[in-house]
Design a protein around this motif. Sequence first.
Motif, PDB file in Angstrom:
ATOM      1  N   LEU A   1      16.691 -14.293 -19.191  1.00 53.13           N
ATOM      2  CA  LEU A   1      17.148 -14.307 -17.812  1.00 53.13           C
ATOM      3  C   LEU A   1      16.045 -14.831 -16.903  1.00 53.13           C
ATOM      4  CD1 LEU A   1      18.908 -10.826 -17.622  1.00 53.13           C
ATOM      5  CD2 LEU A   1      19.916 -13.046 -18.159  1.00 53.13           C
ATOM      6  N   THR A   2      16.446 -15.471 -15.829  1.00 51.11           N
ATOM      7  CA  THR A   2      15.480 -15.957 -14.847  1.00 51.11           C
ATOM      8  C   THR A   2      14.919 -14.784 -14.049  1.00 51.11           C
ATOM      9  OG1 THR A   2      17.188 -16.243 -13.170  1.00 51.11           O
ATOM     10  CG2 THR A   2      16.718 -18.156 -14.591  1.00 51.11           C
ATOM     11  N   SER A   3      13.781 -15.003 -13.401  1.00 55.96           N
ATOM     12  CA  SER A   3      13.218 -13.956 -12.541  1.00 55.96           C
ATOM     13  C   SER A   3      14.164 -13.684 -11.369  1.00 55.96           C
ATOM     14  CB  SER A   3      11.829 -14.343 -12.043  1.00 55.96           C
ATOM     15  OG  SER A   3      11.882 -15.465 -11.195  1.00 55.96           O
ATOM     16  N   PHE A   4      14.925 -14.680 -10.965  1.00 55.43           N
ATOM     17  CA  PHE A   4      15.905 -14.510  -9.891  1.00 55.43           C
ATOM     18  C   PHE A   4      16.915 -13.429 -10.273  1.00 55.43           C
ATOM     19  CE2 PHE A   4      19.587 -15.758  -7.314  1.00 55.43           C
ATOM     20  CZ  PHE A   4      18.992 -16.031  -6.084  1.00 55.43           C
ATOM     21  N   THR A   5      17.438 -13.513 -11.491  1.00 54.91           N
ATOM     22  CA  THR A   5      18.398 -12.527 -11.972  1.00 54.91           C
ATOM     23  C   THR A   5      17.727 -11.178 -12.183  1.00 54.91           C
ATOM     24  OG1 THR A   5      19.763 -14.236 -12.971  1.00 54.91           O
ATOM     25  CG2 THR A   5      20.028 -12.002 -13.835  1.00 54.91           C
ATOM     26  N   ASP A   6      16.527 -11.189 -12.736  1.00 48.14           N
ATOM     27  CA  ASP A   6      15.765  -9.961 -12.935  1.00 48.14           C
ATOM     28  C   ASP A   6      15.631  -9.207 -11.613  1.00 48.14           C
ATOM     29  OD1 ASP A   6      13.959  -7.964 -13.718  1.00 48.14           O
ATOM     30  OD2 ASP A   6      12.275  -9.346 -13.926  1.00 48.14           O
ATOM     31  N   PHE A   7      15.194  -9.890 -10.564  1.00 46.41           N
ATOM     32  CA  PHE A   7      15.019  -9.226  -9.276  1.00 46.41           C
ATOM     33  C   PHE A   7      16.361  -8.873  -8.643  1.00 46.41           C
ATOM     34  CE2 PHE A   7      10.698 -10.918  -9.651  1.00 46.41           C
ATOM     35  CZ  PHE A   7      10.014  -9.725  -9.462  1.00 46.41           C
ATOM     36  N   GLY A   8      17.388  -9.653  -8.903  1.00 45.01           N
ATOM     37  CA  GLY A   8      18.715  -9.301  -8.411  1.00 45.01           C
ATOM     38  C   GLY A   8      19.190  -7.974  -8.987  1.00 45.01           C
ATOM     39  N   LEU A   9      18.973  -7.778 -10.277  1.00 43.91           N
ATOM     40  CA  LEU A   9      19.349  -6.518 -10.917  1.00 43.91           C
ATOM     41  C   LEU A   9      18.489  -5.364 -10.389  1.00 43.91           C
ATOM     42  CD1 LEU A   9      19.860  -7.843 -14.553  1.00 43.91           C
ATOM     43  CD2 LEU A   9      21.653  -6.990 -13.005  1.00 43.91           C
ATOM     44  N   ARG A  10      17.215  -5.624 -10.172  1.00 40.79           N
ATOM     45  CA  ARG A  10      16.326  -4.585  -9.631  1.00 40.79           C
ATOM     46  C   ARG A  10      16.769  -4.149  -8.237  1.00 40.79           C
ATOM     47  NH1 ARG A  10      10.074  -6.110 -11.200  1.00 40.79           N
ATOM     48  NH2 ARG A  10      10.553  -7.220 -13.127  1.00 40.79           N
ATOM     49  N   VAL A  11      17.104  -5.126  -7.400  1.00 40.36           N
ATOM     50  CA  VAL A  11      17.570  -4.815  -6.044  1.00 40.36           C
ATOM     51  C   VAL A  11      18.798  -3.918  -6.113  1.00 40.36           C
ATOM     52  CG1 VAL A  11      18.726  -5.825  -4.018  1.00 40.36           C
ATOM     53  CG2 VAL A  11      16.586  -6.812  -4.863  1.00 40.36           C
ATOM     54  N   LEU A  12      19.755  -4.288  -6.932  1.00 42.31           N
ATOM     55  CA  LEU A  12      20.979  -3.498  -7.039  1.00 42.31           C
ATOM     56  C   LEU A  12      20.704  -2.092  -7.570  1.00 42.31           C
ATOM     57  CD1 LEU A  12      23.427  -6.216  -8.416  1.00 42.31           C
ATOM     58  CD2 LEU A  12      23.346  -5.272  -6.093  1.00 42.31           C
ATOM     59  N   MET A  13      19.858  -1.984  -8.598  1.00 44.69           N
ATOM     60  CA  MET A  13      19.541  -0.671  -9.156  1.00 44.69           C
ATOM     61  C   MET A  13      18.841   0.207  -8.116  1.00 44.69           C
ATOM     62  SD  MET A  13      18.427  -1.325 -13.139  1.00 44.69           S
ATOM     63  CE  MET A  13      16.937  -2.175 -12.709  1.00 44.69           C
ATOM     64  N   ARG A  14      17.913  -0.400  -7.369  1.00 43.96           N
ATOM     65  CA  ARG A  14      17.181   0.370  -6.359  1.00 43.96           C
ATOM     66  C   ARG A  14      18.111   0.855  -5.267  1.00 43.96           C
ATOM     67  NH1 ARG A  14      15.119   3.642  -3.963  1.00 43.96           N
ATOM     68  NH2 ARG A  14      13.102   3.634  -2.915  1.00 43.96           N
ATOM     69  N   MET A  15      19.005  -0.003  -4.816  1.00 45.66           N
ATOM     70  CA  MET A  15      19.931   0.382  -3.757  1.00 45.66           C
ATOM     71  C   MET A  15      20.926   1.434  -4.244  1.00 45.66           C
ATOM     72  SD  MET A  15      20.691  -3.101  -1.736  1.00 45.66           S
ATOM     73  CE  MET A  15      19.389  -3.914  -0.818  1.00 45.66           C
ATOM     74  N   ALA A  16      21.324   1.346  -5.489  1.00 45.86           N
ATOM     75  CA  ALA A  16      22.254   2.331  -6.046  1.00 45.86           C
ATOM     76  C   ALA A  16      21.608   3.711  -6.109  1.00 45.86           C
ATOM     77  CB  ALA A  16      22.711   1.891  -7.437  1.00 45.86           C
ATOM     78  N   GLY A  17      20.284   3.764  -6.212  1.00 50.40           N
ATOM     79  CA  GLY A  17      19.578   5.032  -6.257  1.00 50.40           C
ATOM     80  C   GLY A  17      19.471   5.727  -4.911  1.00 50.40           C
ATOM     81  N   SER A  18      19.660   4.991  -3.838  1.00 47.32           N
ATOM     82  CA  SER A  18      19.618   5.541  -2.479  1.00 47.32           C
ATOM     83  C   SER A  18      20.742   4.899  -1.676  1.00 47.32           C
ATOM     84  CB  SER A  18      18.264   5.254  -1.826  1.00 47.32           C
ATOM     85  OG  SER A  18      17.207   5.827  -2.548  1.00 47.32           O
ATOM     86  N   PRO A  19      21.988   5.203  -2.023  1.00 48.90           N
ATOM     87  CA  PRO A  19      23.126   4.484  -1.436  1.00 48.90           C
ATOM     88  C   PRO A  19      23.372   4.724   0.053  1.00 48.90           C
ATOM     89  CG  PRO A  19      23.882   6.325  -2.759  1.00 48.90           C
ATOM     90  CD  PRO A  19      22.400   6.231  -2.959  1.00 48.90           C
ATOM     91  N   ASP A  20      22.735   5.747   0.620  1.00 46.04           N
ATOM     92  CA  ASP A  20      22.994   6.074   2.016  1.00 46.04           C
ATOM     93  C   ASP A  20      22.019   5.434   2.989  1.00 46.04           C
ATOM     94  OD1 ASP A  20      25.114   7.670   1.193  1.00 46.04           O
ATOM     95  OD2 ASP A  20      23.807   9.417   0.944  1.00 46.04           O
ATOM     96  N   ARG A  21      21.194   4.528   2.504  1.00 47.47           N
ATOM     97  CA  ARG A  21      20.237   3.891   3.405  1.00 47.47           C
ATOM     98  C   ARG A  21      20.199   2.385   3.210  1.00 47.47           C
ATOM     99  NH1 ARG A  21      14.598   3.395   0.825  1.00 47.47           N
ATOM    100  NH2 ARG A  21      14.126   2.631   2.879  1.00 47.47           N
ATOM    101  N   ALA A  22      19.744   1.702   4.254  1.00 42.04           N
ATOM    102  CA  ALA A  22      19.582   0.248   4.203  1.00 42.04           C
ATOM    103  C   ALA A  22      18.147  -0.073   3.792  1.00 42.04           C
ATOM    104  CB  ALA A  22      19.895  -0.361   5.567  1.00 42.04           C
ATOM    105  N   PHE A  23      17.980  -1.140   3.057  1.00 48.65           N
ATOM    106  CA  PHE A  23      16.670  -1.608   2.607  1.00 48.65           C
ATOM    107  C   PHE A  23      16.370  -2.945   3.252  1.00 48.65           C
ATOM    108  CE2 PHE A  23      17.952   1.294  -0.669  1.00 48.65           C
ATOM    109  CZ  PHE A  23      16.782   1.881  -1.121  1.00 48.65           C
ATOM    110  N   THR A  24      15.153  -3.116   3.743  1.00 46.70           N
ATOM    111  CA  THR A  24      14.757  -4.412   4.280  1.00 46.70           C
ATOM    112  C   THR A  24      14.189  -5.267   3.147  1.00 46.70           C
ATOM    113  OG1 THR A  24      12.488  -3.777   4.809  1.00 46.70           O
ATOM    114  CG2 THR A  24      14.180  -3.362   6.513  1.00 46.70           C
ATOM    115  N   THR A  25      14.231  -6.550   3.346  1.00 48.06           N
ATOM    116  CA  THR A  25      13.657  -7.470   2.366  1.00 48.06           C
ATOM    117  C   THR A  25      12.165  -7.203   2.212  1.00 48.06           C
ATOM    118  OG1 THR A  25      15.314  -9.136   2.921  1.00 48.06           O
ATOM    119  CG2 THR A  25      13.322  -9.910   1.811  1.00 48.06           C
ATOM    120  N   ALA A  26      11.488  -6.980   3.322  1.00 46.10           N
ATOM    121  CA  ALA A  26      10.044  -6.729   3.274  1.00 46.10           C
ATOM    122  C   ALA A  26       9.723  -5.478   2.465  1.00 46.10           C
ATOM    123  CB  ALA A  26       9.489  -6.602   4.688  1.00 46.10           C
ATOM    124  N   GLU A  27      10.487  -4.444   2.669  1.00 43.34           N
ATOM    125  CA  GLU A  27      10.278  -3.184   1.948  1.00 43.34           C
ATOM    126  C   GLU A  27      10.443  -3.374   0.441  1.00 43.34           C
ATOM    127  OE1 GLU A  27      12.360   1.242   1.944  1.00 43.34           O
ATOM    128  OE2 GLU A  27      13.337  -0.397   3.020  1.00 43.34           O
TER     129      GLU A  27
END
Length: 137
Positions: A3-29
Motif C-alpha cells: 500500500l502507498t503511504s497515502f493509503t496508510d495514513f488514510g487508514l490511520r486517520v480513520l482509525m484515530r477518528m473512530a477512537g474519539s468519534p465525538d470530536r473534530a480533528f484538525t489536520t495540524a493535530e
Amino acid sequence: MRLTSFTDFGLRVLMRMAGSPDRAFTTAELADEFRVSRNHLAKVISSLSGAGYLETRRGGGGGATLARRPEDIRLGDVVAYLEADQALVECFQPGGAACTLTPHCRLKARLAGAEAAFLADLNRSSLADCVYRPQQA
C-alpha cells in the motif's frame, strides 16, 4: 501487495477518528501525532472527505469528523478507493500494454484474482474492528 503511504495514513486517520468519534480533528493535530507533513495529510483528508468518509468544517472550531459510523466503513472499500490510481502492475493501467508478454500472459488474471481476494478479505472487517484509542497519561 504494497500500500502507498497515502493509503496508510488514510487508514490511520480513520482509525484515530473512530477512537474519539465525538470530536473534530484538525489536520495540524493529526500531522503532529503521525509525524507527517501537514500538506500530505491535508491531501489524505481531502480525499477521504471527497469519498464521503469524513466531514470537514473550516475555521475556528472546525476540523474533520467521521461522516459514517465505523461499523459502516469497510476496510477493503477504503483501500480500493485510496489505491484507485495505483495499478498493481503496468498492464492493469489504462492503456498499459508495454509488456511484450501481454498477448499470451497467464499471470495477469491470477494477479487480478489475488488483488480482488485481498480487498474482499479486508471487507470482512469494518473500521469498528480497528478502532485506535490512545493511552491516557
